[in-house]
Design an enzyme around this catalytic site. Structure first.
Site, PDB file in Angstrom:
ATOM      1  N   LYS A  69      27.263  10.032  67.847  1.00  0.00           N
ATOM      2  CA  LYS A  69      28.439  10.141  68.712  1.00  0.00           C
ATOM      3  C   LYS A  69      28.007  10.367  70.169  1.00  0.00           C
ATOM      4  O   LYS A  69      26.823  10.657  70.429  1.00  0.00           O
ATOM      5  CB  LYS A  69      29.299  11.305  68.210  1.00  0.00           C
ATOM      6  CG  LYS A  69      29.911  11.069  66.822  1.00  0.00           C
ATOM      7  CD  LYS A  69      30.760  12.271  66.412  1.00  0.00           C
ATOM      8  CE  LYS A  69      31.455  12.056  65.084  1.00  0.00           C
ATOM      9  NZ  LYS A  69      32.317  13.216  64.718  1.00  0.00           N
ATOM     10  N   TYR A 118      39.340   5.970  63.075  1.00  0.00           N
ATOM     11  CA  TYR A 118      39.834   7.279  62.633  1.00  0.00           C
ATOM     12  C   TYR A 118      41.313   7.224  62.226  1.00  0.00           C
ATOM     13  O   TYR A 118      42.002   8.250  62.278  1.00  0.00           O
ATOM     14  CB  TYR A 118      39.618   8.325  63.732  1.00  0.00           C
ATOM     15  CG  TYR A 118      38.184   8.842  63.832  1.00  0.00           C
ATOM     16  CD1 TYR A 118      37.550   9.415  62.728  1.00  0.00           C
ATOM     17  CD2 TYR A 118      37.478   8.785  65.026  1.00  0.00           C
ATOM     18  CE1 TYR A 118      36.242   9.899  62.807  1.00  0.00           C
ATOM     19  CE2 TYR A 118      36.174   9.276  65.119  1.00  0.00           C
ATOM     20  CZ  TYR A 118      35.570   9.832  64.002  1.00  0.00           C
ATOM     21  OH  TYR A 118      34.278  10.328  64.086  1.00  0.00           O
ATOM     22  N   ARG A 162      25.650  12.060  54.056  1.00  0.00           N
ATOM     23  CA  ARG A 162      26.421  13.289  54.294  1.00  0.00           C
ATOM     24  C   ARG A 162      25.508  14.521  54.210  1.00  0.00           C
ATOM     25  O   ARG A 162      25.688  15.475  54.955  1.00  0.00           O
ATOM     26  CB  ARG A 162      27.569  13.410  53.284  1.00  0.00           C
ATOM     27  CG  ARG A 162      28.608  12.282  53.326  1.00  0.00           C
ATOM     28  CD  ARG A 162      29.512  12.309  54.528  1.00  0.00           C
ATOM     29  NE  ARG A 162      30.407  13.438  54.580  1.00  0.00           N
ATOM     30  CZ  ARG A 162      31.462  13.517  55.400  1.00  0.00           C
ATOM     31  NH1 ARG A 162      31.751  12.508  56.223  1.00  0.00           N
ATOM     32  NH2 ARG A 162      32.215  14.587  55.423  1.00  0.00           N
ATOM     33  N   THR A 177      31.382  18.983  58.093  1.00  0.00           N
ATOM     34  CA  THR A 177      32.140  18.617  59.305  1.00  0.00           C
ATOM     35  C   THR A 177      31.999  19.702  60.381  1.00  0.00           C
ATOM     36  O   THR A 177      31.729  19.407  61.541  1.00  0.00           O
ATOM     37  CB  THR A 177      33.628  18.412  58.951  1.00  0.00           C
ATOM     38  OG1 THR A 177      33.705  17.433  57.923  1.00  0.00           O
ATOM     39  CG2 THR A 177      34.422  17.963  60.165  1.00  0.00           C
ATOM     40  N   ARG A 207      23.884  18.575  61.874  1.00  0.00           N
ATOM     41  CA  ARG A 207      24.909  19.443  62.483  1.00  0.00           C
ATOM     42  C   ARG A 207      24.498  20.916  62.428  1.00  0.00           C
ATOM     43  O   ARG A 207      24.812  21.686  63.335  1.00  0.00           O
ATOM     44  CB  ARG A 207      26.246  19.211  61.773  1.00  0.00           C
ATOM     45  CG  ARG A 207      26.859  17.840  62.118  1.00  0.00           C
ATOM     46  CD  ARG A 207      27.968  17.467  61.156  1.00  0.00           C
ATOM     47  NE  ARG A 207      28.682  16.253  61.552  1.00  0.00           N
ATOM     48  CZ  ARG A 207      29.594  15.659  60.789  1.00  0.00           C
ATOM     49  NH1 ARG A 207      29.891  16.146  59.582  1.00  0.00           N
ATOM     50  NH2 ARG A 207      30.206  14.568  61.210  1.00  0.00           N
ATOM     51  N   ASN A 260      30.200  17.370  67.061  1.00  0.00           N
ATOM     52  CA  ASN A 260      29.272  17.479  65.921  1.00  0.00           C
ATOM     53  C   ASN A 260      28.261  16.322  65.823  1.00  0.00           C
ATOM     54  O   ASN A 260      27.639  16.112  64.781  1.00  0.00           O
ATOM     55  CB  ASN A 260      30.019  17.723  64.614  1.00  0.00           C
ATOM     56  CG  ASN A 260      31.001  16.632  64.289  1.00  0.00           C
ATOM     57  OD1 ASN A 260      31.055  15.624  64.986  1.00  0.00           O
ATOM     58  ND2 ASN A 260      31.772  16.807  63.227  1.00  0.00           N
ATOM     59  N   HIS A 320      28.463  10.787  62.879  1.00  0.00           N
ATOM     60  CA  HIS A 320      29.466  10.397  61.873  1.00  0.00           C
ATOM     61  C   HIS A 320      28.751   9.810  60.663  1.00  0.00           C
ATOM     62  O   HIS A 320      27.753   9.103  60.804  1.00  0.00           O
ATOM     63  CB  HIS A 320      30.409   9.335  62.442  1.00  0.00           C
ATOM     64  CG  HIS A 320      31.251   8.677  61.376  1.00  0.00           C
ATOM     65  ND1 HIS A 320      32.426   9.226  60.919  1.00  0.00           N
ATOM     66  CD2 HIS A 320      31.045   7.551  60.627  1.00  0.00           C
ATOM     67  CE1 HIS A 320      32.917   8.468  59.947  1.00  0.00           C
ATOM     68  NE2 HIS A 320      32.111   7.435  59.746  1.00  0.00           N
ATOM     69  N   GLU A 363      34.115   0.691  57.020  1.00  0.00           N
ATOM     70  CA  GLU A 363      33.658   1.040  58.368  1.00  0.00           C
ATOM     71  C   GLU A 363      32.596   0.061  58.866  1.00  0.00           C
ATOM     72  O   GLU A 363      32.608  -0.335  60.031  1.00  0.00           O
ATOM     73  CB  GLU A 363      33.119   2.481  58.375  1.00  0.00           C
ATOM     74  CG  GLU A 363      34.224   3.508  58.184  1.00  0.00           C
ATOM     75  CD  GLU A 363      33.743   4.938  57.982  1.00  0.00           C
ATOM     76  OE1 GLU A 363      34.610   5.824  57.861  1.00  0.00           O
ATOM     77  OE2 GLU A 363      32.522   5.181  57.936  1.00  0.00           O
TER      78      GLU A 363
HETATM   79  P1  IDP Z   1      33.587  14.148  59.064  1.00  0.00           P
HETATM   80  O1  IDP Z   1      33.139  13.607  60.403  1.00  0.00           O
HETATM   81  O2  IDP Z   1      32.672  15.230  58.586  1.00  0.00           O
HETATM   82  O3  IDP Z   1      33.799  13.076  58.023  1.00  0.00           O
HETATM   83  P2  IDP Z   1      36.486  14.308  59.305  1.00  0.00           P
HETATM   84  O4  IDP Z   1      37.364  15.315  58.639  1.00  0.00           O
HETATM   85  O5  IDP Z   1      36.525  12.905  58.834  1.00  0.00           O
HETATM   86  O6  IDP Z   1      34.990  14.876  59.284  1.00  0.00           O
HETATM   87  O7  IDP Z   1      36.856  14.349  60.852  1.00  0.00           O
HETATM   88  C1  IDP Z   1      36.353  13.365  61.723  1.00  0.00           C
HETATM   89  C2  IDP Z   1      35.894  14.014  63.007  1.00  0.00           C
HETATM   90  O8  IDP Z   1      37.022  14.597  63.640  1.00  0.00           O
HETATM   91  C3  IDP Z   1      34.925  15.187  62.821  1.00  0.00           C
HETATM   92  O9  IDP Z   1      33.586  14.768  62.651  1.00  0.00           O
HETATM   93  C4  IDP Z   1      35.129  15.926  64.116  1.00  0.00           C
HETATM   94  O10 IDP Z   1      34.433  15.280  65.197  1.00  0.00           O
HETATM   95  C5  IDP Z   1      36.621  15.746  64.346  1.00  0.00           C
HETATM   96  N1  IDP Z   1      37.390  16.882  63.838  1.00  0.00           N
HETATM   97  C6  IDP Z   1      37.691  17.169  62.539  1.00  0.00           C
HETATM   98  N2  IDP Z   1      38.415  18.290  62.456  1.00  0.00           N
HETATM   99  C7  IDP Z   1      38.570  18.736  63.713  1.00  0.00           C
HETATM  100  C8  IDP Z   1      39.237  19.864  64.296  1.00  0.00           C
HETATM  101  O11 IDP Z   1      39.827  20.709  63.607  1.00  0.00           O
HETATM  102  N3  IDP Z   1      39.184  19.976  65.659  1.00  0.00           N
HETATM  103  C9  IDP Z   1      38.533  19.072  66.446  1.00  0.00           C
HETATM  104  N4  IDP Z   1      37.904  17.993  65.955  1.00  0.00           N
HETATM  105  C10 IDP Z   1      37.925  17.836  64.611  1.00  0.00           C
HETATM  106 MG    MG Z   2      35.226  11.594  57.903  1.00  0.00          MG
END
Ligand code: IDP
Ligand code: MG
Length: 168
Positions: free
Chosen positions: A28, A68, A104, A110, A121, A131, A134, A145
């Site tokens: 990212k 997303y 993962r 996350t 992370r 973070n 992705h 994707e």
């Molecule tokens: P992932 O990246 O671990 O699969 P997802 O739930 O798919 O997690 O969320 C996608 C991205 O959205 C996360 O990697 C993070 O950058 C962002 N994100 C998820 N939850 C939050 C939040 O509560 N606040 C701000 N950003 C968030």
């Molecule tokens: Mg995700």
């Protein structure tokens, strides 16, 4: 003389074909800015996964809204799209047995606070909204994707000579 290495490797290739799975991995904008491109790629290489597509690019907000789409109702969605469009990213497709699961594990949870040290992370990040990387969450999303980020001709099918030392 029969070369054991060649014998092992040639018997392996057809068995492997059935096990291949692909995951979409992205460095990212914060990962790029912080100089983590090489570090993240290196962890996938060292694991034994095979790189089959990679590009350094600036994603548009429209493209990121599609990527997303599942999160579009979340309050953080507009901020997420702005963050992801704030600078270049490295989009990658990695292939291997259980590539999604291993991806993962390499990246961590996350929220960095829930991520073990030793994960990307866990080692490098603090906030959930920064973070660094992705990774697809299922083989189906991996496929979807990769189709969203790569044209078919941008993906490379190749044989990795170390496969027979990674797979039984
Ligand atoms: P992932 O990246 O671990 O699969 P997802 O739930 O798919 O997690 O969320 C996608 C991205 O959205 C996360 O990697 C993070 O950058 C962002 N994100 C998820 N939850 C939050 C939040 O509560 N606040 C701000 N950003 C968030
Ligand atoms: Mg995700």
């Amino acid at each position: 003389m029969v070369c054991t290495f060649l014998a092992i490797c040639s018997s392996f290739s057809s068995a492997m074909a059935a096990q291949r799975e692909r995951t979409f991995i992205m460095v990212k904008p914060d990962g790029v800015q912080r100089g983590l491109i090489g570090e993240i790629i290196s962890r996938f290489e060292k694991k034994g996964l095979k790189l089959v597509g990679m590009k350094f690019m600036q994603a548009t907000e429209d493209h990121l809204r599609l990527h997303y789409a599942d999160l579009s109702s979340k309050p953080f969605f507009p901020g997420l799209v702005k963050y992801m469009a704030s600078g270049p990213v490295v989009a990658m497709a990695w292939e291997g047995s259980q590539a999604v699961k291993y991806g993962r594990i390499i990246l961590g949870e996350t929220h960095p606070a829930n991520s073990a040290m030793g994960t990307v992370r866990g080692d490098f990040c603090v906030d959930i909204g920064r973070n660094a990387c992705h990774g697809s969450d299922s083989p189906e999303s991996g496929k979807k994707e990769i189709e969203l980020w790569f044209k078919p001709e941008e993906l490379v099918s190749w044989g990795m000579s170390t496969d027979c030392w990674v797979y039984e």
